[in-house]
Enzyme design. Structure first.
Site, PDB file in Angstrom:
ATOM      1  N   ASP A  50      80.394   4.143  65.352  1.00 46.52           N
ATOM      2  CA  ASP A  50      80.975   5.456  65.089  1.00 46.52           C
ATOM      3  C   ASP A  50      80.279   6.065  63.877  1.00 46.52           C
ATOM      4  OD1 ASP A  50      82.794   5.197  67.129  1.00 46.52           O
ATOM      5  OD2 ASP A  50      84.558   5.017  65.851  1.00 46.52           O
ATOM      6  N   HIS A  65      67.891  15.346  67.679  1.00 48.26           N
ATOM      7  CA  HIS A  65      67.609  13.935  67.471  1.00 48.26           C
ATOM      8  C   HIS A  65      67.777  13.112  68.744  1.00 48.26           C
ATOM      9  CE1 HIS A  65      69.158  14.829  63.160  1.00 48.26           C
ATOM     10  NE2 HIS A  65      67.859  15.082  63.240  1.00 48.26           N
ATOM     11  N   LYS A  75      75.834   9.549  73.344  1.00 45.19           N
ATOM     12  CA  LYS A  75      76.741   9.949  72.265  1.00 45.19           C
ATOM     13  C   LYS A  75      77.966  10.656  72.831  1.00 45.19           C
ATOM     14  CE  LYS A  75      72.953  10.735  68.992  1.00 45.19           C
ATOM     15  NZ  LYS A  75      72.259  11.735  68.164  1.00 45.19           N
ATOM     16  N   HIS A 122      69.858  15.593  70.989  1.00 46.59           N
ATOM     17  CA  HIS A 122      71.127  16.177  70.560  1.00 46.59           C
ATOM     18  C   HIS A 122      70.984  16.839  69.198  1.00 46.59           C
ATOM     19  CE1 HIS A 122      75.029  15.705  68.300  1.00 46.59           C
ATOM     20  NE2 HIS A 122      75.381  16.482  69.301  1.00 46.59           N
ATOM     21  N   TYR A 135      81.039  11.038  65.977  1.00 47.10           N
ATOM     22  CA  TYR A 135      80.527  10.712  67.302  1.00 47.10           C
ATOM     23  C   TYR A 135      80.323   9.217  67.440  1.00 47.10           C
ATOM     24  CZ  TYR A 135      75.911  10.988  64.993  1.00 47.10           C
ATOM     25  OH  TYR A 135      74.849  10.824  64.141  1.00 47.10           O
ATOM     26  N   LYS A 172      63.577  16.393  56.530  1.00 52.33           N
ATOM     27  CA  LYS A 172      63.112  15.658  57.716  1.00 52.33           C
ATOM     28  C   LYS A 172      63.157  16.541  58.956  1.00 52.33           C
ATOM     29  CE  LYS A 172      64.885  12.062  60.708  1.00 52.33           C
ATOM     30  NZ  LYS A 172      65.922  11.069  60.876  1.00 52.33           N
ATOM     31  N   ASP A 173      64.279  17.248  59.164  1.00 47.42           N
ATOM     32  CA  ASP A 173      64.417  18.073  60.355  1.00 47.42           C
ATOM     33  C   ASP A 173      63.492  19.290  60.331  1.00 47.42           C
ATOM     34  OD1 ASP A 173      66.233  16.288  61.363  1.00 47.42           O
ATOM     35  OD2 ASP A 173      67.985  17.583  61.136  1.00 47.42           O
TER      36      ASP A 173
END
Length: 193
Positions: A50, A65, A75, A122, A135, A172-173
């Site tokens: 989780d 991701h 997920k 996602h 999630y 990072k994104d």
């Protein structure tokens, strides 16, 4: 039945989940997960981890991701505070919908959930300040298999609710490649079940 399951209109393997809430003067109660009922609806699990994220500001985008290879993850996503636009992108090699995306609003008030199976990237965008998302995943986090796709890849064409200048992303994104640059790796995101 305490749950309603509905395949997405475009990406049929993505499943919308709504839990029935039982309310009275004190508030409400709902089951949010039950392994036997979810398995019968095509969400097999088992879920092994989780995760819980908090985003301070609206316009925060996390994603897109996925985990590649044998560590691919399915997920089950739920917003527990605030609202999000939750997005899934088909990255299955050979899929006629490869690179297609769907998005749906998940709210803490409504309690909606979205199951995103292996073979899909996602991401989500917060629509309110101080938003929290939880999630479940059906595989453990494996940093060496952690991958992503640029949230603003024009080949995918996600209609994010904020202008590029108002979007908040991690360092990072911000550096994630486009889908075309990693198509083979993305296809490996399907994993084995």
């Amino acid at each position: 039945m305490p749950f309603e399951f509905k395949p997405d209109a475009l990406l049929r393997e993505v499943i919308h989940v709504r839990a029935q809430r039982f309310g009275d003067a004190r508030g409400w109660f709902a089951e949010t997960f039950r392994a036997d009922v979810f398995a019968a609806a095509g969400i097999p699990g088992p879920f092994v981890q989780d995760n819980h994220s908090r985003s301070a500001d609206r316009g925060t985008i996390r994603g897109l991701h996925f985990q590649a290879g044998p560590h691919a993850q399915g997920k089950l996503v739920r917003c527990v505070k605030g609202r999000i636009l939750d997005v899934a992108v088909d990255i299955r090699k050979g899929s006629p919908l490869f690179g297609k995306a769907m998005g749906v609003e998940l709210t803490a008030e409504g309690g909606e959930q979205l199951f995103i199976p292996r073979g899909f990237a996602h991401g989500f965008c917060t629509l309110e300040d101080d938003t929290e998302v939880v999630y479940k995943t059906d595989a453990y986090y494996a940093p060496e298999h952690d991958c992503g796709i640029a949230h603003d890849d024009p080949a995918i064409g996600i209609d994010w609710p904020f202008a590029p200048s108002a979007r908040i992303l991690s360092g990072k994104d911000q550096k994630l490649p486009r889908l075309a640059e990693i198509a083979e790796l993305a296809a490996a995101g399907e994993g084995e079940r």
